[in-house]
Design a protein around this motif. Structure first.
Motif, PDB file in Angstrom:
ATOM      1  N   UNK A  63       1.007  -1.004  -0.086  1.00 28.52           N
ATOM      2  CA  UNK A  63      -0.026  -0.008   0.121  1.00 28.52           C
ATOM      3  C   UNK A  63       0.959   1.089   0.110  1.00 28.52           C
ATOM      4  N   UNK A  64       1.969   1.326   0.745  1.00 31.95           N
ATOM      5  CA  UNK A  64       2.838   2.295   0.745  1.00 31.95           C
ATOM      6  C   UNK A  64       3.430   2.413  -0.644  1.00 31.95           C
ATOM      7  N   UNK A  65       3.948   1.715  -1.199  1.00 28.74           N
ATOM      8  CA  UNK A  65       4.522   1.564  -2.660  1.00 28.74           C
ATOM      9  C   UNK A  65       3.460   2.145  -3.648  1.00 28.74           C
ATOM     10  N   UNK A  66       2.329   1.643  -3.401  1.00 28.65           N
ATOM     11  CA  UNK A  66       1.233   2.154  -4.286  1.00 28.65           C
ATOM     12  C   UNK A  66       1.046   3.689  -4.266  1.00 28.65           C
ATOM     13  N   UNK A  67       0.993   4.193  -3.007  1.00 23.22           N
ATOM     14  CA  UNK A  67       0.940   5.680  -2.847  1.00 23.22           C
ATOM     15  C   UNK A  67       1.880   6.283  -3.516  1.00 23.22           C
ATOM     16  N   UNK A  68       3.364   5.705  -3.554  1.00 27.45           N
ATOM     17  CA  UNK A  68       4.445   6.361  -4.100  1.00 27.45           C
ATOM     18  C   UNK A  68       4.349   6.402  -5.368  1.00 27.45           C
ATOM     19  N   UNK A  69       3.887   5.382  -5.911  1.00 31.83           N
ATOM     20  CA  UNK A  69       3.911   5.468  -7.584  1.00 31.83           C
ATOM     21  C   UNK A  69       2.423   6.240  -7.897  1.00 31.83           C
ATOM     22  N   UNK A  70       1.367   6.482  -7.219  1.00 35.22           N
ATOM     23  CA  UNK A  70       0.545   7.202  -7.498  1.00 35.22           C
ATOM     24  C   UNK A  70       0.947   8.731  -7.425  1.00 35.22           C
ATOM     25  N   UNK A  71       1.573   8.849  -6.512  1.00 33.73           N
ATOM     26  CA  UNK A  71       2.250  10.323  -6.346  1.00 33.73           C
ATOM     27  C   UNK A  71       2.950  10.795  -7.402  1.00 33.73           C
ATOM     28  N   UNK A  72       3.908   9.905  -7.666  1.00 29.52           N
ATOM     29  CA  UNK A  72       4.790  10.136  -8.967  1.00 29.52           C
ATOM     30  C   UNK A  72       4.165  10.171 -10.088  1.00 29.52           C
ATOM     31  N   UNK A  73       3.111   9.466 -10.383  1.00 30.64           N
ATOM     32  CA  UNK A  73       2.230   9.309 -11.502  1.00 30.64           C
ATOM     33  C   UNK A  73       1.411  10.834 -11.631  1.00 30.64           C
ATOM     34  N   UNK A  74       0.742  11.145 -10.620  1.00 35.60           N
ATOM     35  CA  UNK A  74       0.136  12.678 -10.528  1.00 35.60           C
ATOM     36  C   UNK A  74       1.109  13.643 -10.892  1.00 35.60           C
ATOM     37  N   UNK A  75       2.530  13.592 -10.437  1.00 35.18           N
ATOM     38  CA  UNK A  75       3.401  14.847 -10.830  1.00 35.18           C
ATOM     39  C   UNK A  75       3.741  14.557 -12.149  1.00 35.18           C
ATOM     40  N   UNK A  76       3.829  13.560 -12.899  1.00 33.18           N
ATOM     41  CA  UNK A  76       4.442  13.231 -14.227  1.00 33.18           C
ATOM     42  C   UNK A  76       3.264  13.418 -15.215  1.00 33.18           C
ATOM     43  N   UNK A  77       2.176  12.931 -14.996  1.00 31.37           N
ATOM     44  CA  UNK A  77       1.111  13.050 -15.754  1.00 31.37           C
ATOM     45  C   UNK A  77      -0.149  13.012 -15.030  1.00 31.37           C
ATOM     46  N   UNK A  78      -0.766  14.272 -14.760  1.00 32.60           N
ATOM     47  CA  UNK A  78      -1.740  14.614 -13.906  1.00 32.60           C
ATOM     48  C   UNK A  78      -3.066  14.457 -14.448  1.00 32.60           C
ATOM     49  N   UNK A  79      -3.302  14.181 -15.770  1.00 34.41           N
ATOM     50  CA  UNK A  79      -4.550  13.706 -16.381  1.00 34.41           C
ATOM     51  C   UNK A  79      -4.714  12.245 -16.296  1.00 34.41           C
ATOM     52  N   UNK A  80      -3.783  11.442 -15.843  1.00 38.01           N
ATOM     53  CA  UNK A  80      -4.093   9.877 -16.179  1.00 38.01           C
ATOM     54  C   UNK A  80      -4.334   9.514 -14.669  1.00 38.01           C
ATOM     55  N   UNK A  81      -4.364  10.291 -13.619  1.00 36.61           N
ATOM     56  CA  UNK A  81      -4.878   9.779 -12.213  1.00 36.61           C
ATOM     57  C   UNK A  81      -5.722  10.744 -11.606  1.00 36.61           C
ATOM     58  N   UNK A  82      -6.809  10.138 -10.989  1.00 34.92           N
ATOM     59  CA  UNK A  82      -7.928  11.119 -10.493  1.00 34.92           C
ATOM     60  C   UNK A  82      -7.259  11.206  -8.897  1.00 34.92           C
ATOM     61  N   UNK A  83      -7.331  12.730  -8.547  1.00 36.95           N
ATOM     62  CA  UNK A  83      -6.815  13.145  -7.115  1.00 36.95           C
ATOM     63  C   UNK A  83      -7.582  12.230  -5.953  1.00 36.95           C
ATOM     64  N   UNK A  84      -8.780  11.856  -6.263  1.00 39.62           N
ATOM     65  CA  UNK A  84      -9.498  11.230  -5.215  1.00 39.62           C
ATOM     66  C   UNK A  84      -8.891   9.804  -4.792  1.00 39.62           C
ATOM     67  N   UNK A  85      -8.350   9.051  -5.942  1.00 39.40           N
ATOM     68  CA  UNK A  85      -7.674   7.981  -5.839  1.00 39.40           C
ATOM     69  C   UNK A  85      -6.300   7.910  -5.223  1.00 39.40           C
ATOM     70  N   UNK A  86      -5.723   9.068  -5.103  1.00 43.78           N
ATOM     71  CA  UNK A  86      -4.416   9.321  -4.634  1.00 43.78           C
ATOM     72  C   UNK A  86      -4.808   9.454  -2.913  1.00 43.78           C
ATOM     73  N   UNK A  87      -5.808  10.340  -2.823  1.00 44.47           N
ATOM     74  CA  UNK A  87      -6.254  10.783  -1.619  1.00 44.47           C
ATOM     75  C   UNK A  87      -6.684   9.392  -0.630  1.00 44.47           C
ATOM     76  N   UNK A  88      -7.445   8.558  -1.490  1.00 46.88           N
ATOM     77  CA  UNK A  88      -8.259   7.504  -0.877  1.00 46.88           C
ATOM     78  C   UNK A  88      -6.773   6.526  -0.513  1.00 46.88           C
ATOM     79  N   UNK A  89      -5.829   6.191  -1.594  1.00 47.95           N
ATOM     80  CA  UNK A  89      -4.717   5.272  -1.399  1.00 47.95           C
ATOM     81  C   UNK A  89      -3.888   5.907  -0.124  1.00 47.95           C
ATOM     82  N   UNK A  90      -3.711   7.273  -0.006  1.00 54.78           N
ATOM     83  CA  UNK A  90      -2.969   7.938   1.245  1.00 54.78           C
ATOM     84  C   UNK A  90      -3.568   7.337   2.563  1.00 54.78           C
ATOM     85  N   UNK A  91      -4.798   7.643   2.458  1.00 53.16           N
ATOM     86  CA  UNK A  91      -5.581   7.184   3.601  1.00 53.16           C
ATOM     87  C   UNK A  91      -5.509   5.887   4.182  1.00 53.16           C
TER      88      UNK A  91
END
Length: 118
Positions: A63-91
């Motif tokens: 789960x920690x690694x998934x959050x890291x990859x989602x954070x990296x993905x939202x920085x590099x390609x913001x249109x490919x990731x929903x911000x809600x998915x990132x915050x849910x994964x972080x929680x």
């Protein structure tokens, strides 16, 4: 009966959210099967305490690694990731980390209490 300690599934249709009566019924039915000797191998809890703890730590790490990859993905390609998915994964990751810390603290306290012959 599947026992999975690493799952942090948040779903309102989950049996546990429907009330304790269904859970108590399932536990009683399982206990009746155990007492009558009709429990199949797939229904028996598998593994040792050590393997369950290691599996839970592995799930927490993933789960920690998934959050890291989602954070990296939202920085590099913001249109490919929903911000809600990132915050849910972080929680979820934060909740699993807090749970792991609590379990570790209680295990250490229990070991200390046992070693002091309380």
């Amino acid at each position: 009966m599947n026992i999975n300690f690493g799952s942090l599934e948040l779903n309102r249709s989950h049996e546990a959210h429907l009330g304790t009566a269904k859970i108590i019924d399932r536990i009683e039915k399982f206990n009746q099967k155990v007492n009558s000797g009709t429990v199949t191998e797939t229904e028996k809890p598998q593994g040792s305490f050590e393997s369950m703890v290691l599996e839970a730590v592995s799930e927490m790490n993933s789960q920690q690694l998934k959050v890291s990859s989602l954070q990296e993905q939202i920085i590099t390609d913001p249109d490919s990731v929903d911000i809600h998915d990132v915050t849910t994964a972080m929680a979820k990751a934060q909740m699993s980390l807090n749970l792991a810390q609590t379990v570790i603290e209680r295990m250490v306290k229990g070991w200390t209490d046992l070693s002091q012959n309380r």
